[in-house]
Design a protein around this motif. Sequence first.
Motif, mmCIF file in Angstrom:
data_model
loop_
_atom_site.group_PDB
_atom_site.id
_atom_site.type_symbol
_atom_site.label_atom_id
_atom_site.label_comp_id
_atom_site.label_asym_id
_atom_site.label_seq_id
_atom_site.Cartn_x
_atom_site.Cartn_y
_atom_site.Cartn_z
ATOM 1 N N UNK A 254 0.936 -0.987 0.049
ATOM 2 C CA UNK A 254 -0.130 -0.274 0.149
ATOM 3 C C UNK A 254 0.926 1.245 0.090
ATOM 4 N N UNK A 255 0.294 2.268 -0.423
ATOM 5 C CA UNK A 255 1.102 3.571 -0.035
ATOM 6 C C UNK A 255 0.384 4.468 0.847
ATOM 7 N N UNK A 256 1.125 5.022 1.600
ATOM 8 C CA UNK A 256 0.691 5.763 2.844
ATOM 9 C C UNK A 256 1.512 7.019 2.917
ATOM 10 N N UNK A 257 0.581 8.023 2.937
ATOM 11 C CA UNK A 257 1.397 9.348 2.921
ATOM 12 C C UNK A 257 0.539 10.266 4.158
ATOM 13 N N UNK A 258 1.234 11.295 4.404
ATOM 14 C CA UNK A 258 0.748 11.923 5.780
ATOM 15 C C UNK A 258 1.033 13.509 5.451
ATOM 16 N N UNK A 259 0.296 14.476 6.006
ATOM 17 C CA UNK A 259 0.689 16.000 5.842
ATOM 18 C C UNK A 259 -0.086 16.608 7.239
ATOM 19 N N UNK A 260 0.275 17.622 7.496
ATOM 20 C CA UNK A 260 -0.222 18.356 8.547
ATOM 21 C C UNK A 260 -0.618 19.767 7.861
ATOM 22 N N UNK A 261 -1.866 20.068 7.949
ATOM 23 C CA UNK A 261 -2.370 21.246 7.361
ATOM 24 C C UNK A 261 -2.978 22.243 8.129
ATOM 25 N N UNK A 262 -2.384 23.522 7.821
ATOM 26 C CA UNK A 262 -2.711 24.729 8.798
ATOM 27 C C UNK A 262 -4.225 25.062 8.727
ATOM 28 N N UNK A 263 -5.176 24.333 8.817
ATOM 29 C CA UNK A 263 -6.556 24.644 8.688
ATOM 30 C C UNK A 263 -7.393 23.600 9.633
ATOM 31 N N UNK A 264 -8.734 24.142 10.101
ATOM 32 C CA UNK A 264 -9.334 23.363 10.709
ATOM 33 C C UNK A 264 -9.926 22.192 9.847
ATOM 34 N N UNK A 265 -10.401 21.055 10.533
ATOM 35 C CA UNK A 265 -10.925 20.032 9.936
ATOM 36 C C UNK A 265 -12.179 20.339 8.966
ATOM 37 N N UNK A 266 -12.961 21.226 9.261
ATOM 38 C CA UNK A 266 -14.008 21.487 8.515
ATOM 39 C C UNK A 266 -13.794 22.129 7.142
ATOM 40 N N UNK A 267 -12.504 23.000 7.284
ATOM 41 C CA UNK A 267 -11.959 23.529 5.870
ATOM 42 C C UNK A 267 -11.178 22.400 5.059
ATOM 43 N N UNK A 268 -10.492 21.406 5.864
ATOM 44 C CA UNK A 268 -10.106 20.445 5.019
ATOM 45 C C UNK A 268 -11.011 19.637 4.440
ATOM 46 N N UNK A 269 -11.961 19.196 5.010
ATOM 47 C CA UNK A 269 -13.082 18.308 4.559
ATOM 48 C C UNK A 269 -13.623 18.930 3.415
ATOM 49 N N UNK A 270 -14.030 20.199 3.233
ATOM 50 C CA UNK A 270 -14.495 21.158 2.074
ATOM 51 C C UNK A 270 -13.416 20.785 0.941
#
Length: 203
Positions: free
Chosen positions: A22-38
């Motif tokens: 499998x391919x597994x990637x990860x990143x931390x985004x400077x935004x709340x979950x609601x914005x990332x979900x959108x």
Amino acid sequence: MRALLACVMLLWGSMATAQERAIDKEVTVAAPVTAVWQSWTTKAGIESFFAPQAEVDARVGGAFHIHFDPLAEPGMKGADEMRFMALQPMKMLSFDWNAPPSLPEARAQRTFVVVRLHDIDGQSTRVTLHHTGWGDGGEWDKTYAYFDRAWGAVLANLKKRFESGPVDWTDWMAQLKKGRRRMPRRRRSSRSGPSTGSGCALL
């Protein structure tokens, strides 16, 4: 005897797990979950970091059509016929996925991607991506290597979207138009498109 059988079953399970790549990637985004979900579940969100054009219907079986080359013929624009497989609002979404047009044998198959969102502090989100369902050998190996690079670029674009704003696709579209003017018509449908450069994550 039961203990021996349990050990054998455990070993067999471990071997099967090890063989399922499998391919597994990860990143931390400077935004709340609601914005990332959108960003993952709306047309405007997808076009802000993923591709210049998209059709998105965030429901089970709904469209997740990601057009990396909007100028290409139908069926050759990118992830043309992909669908959402599952959605758990603000937590998880999954969709099927295919290979780029340059790998037609693998493109006829489907793999599966799961994206999970983890709230960190109300203002930032950890995004994990898990891509599985791979065959082996031939175009499968080429496709795996391709997306092992490409998904890192996608998540990097997502991170930058919240640091410096949405991706501006103007230059990318200009390059596509220029390239198509130079390309014989019979070759256009076989154009691989996807690139892992900073401009377009997967095309």
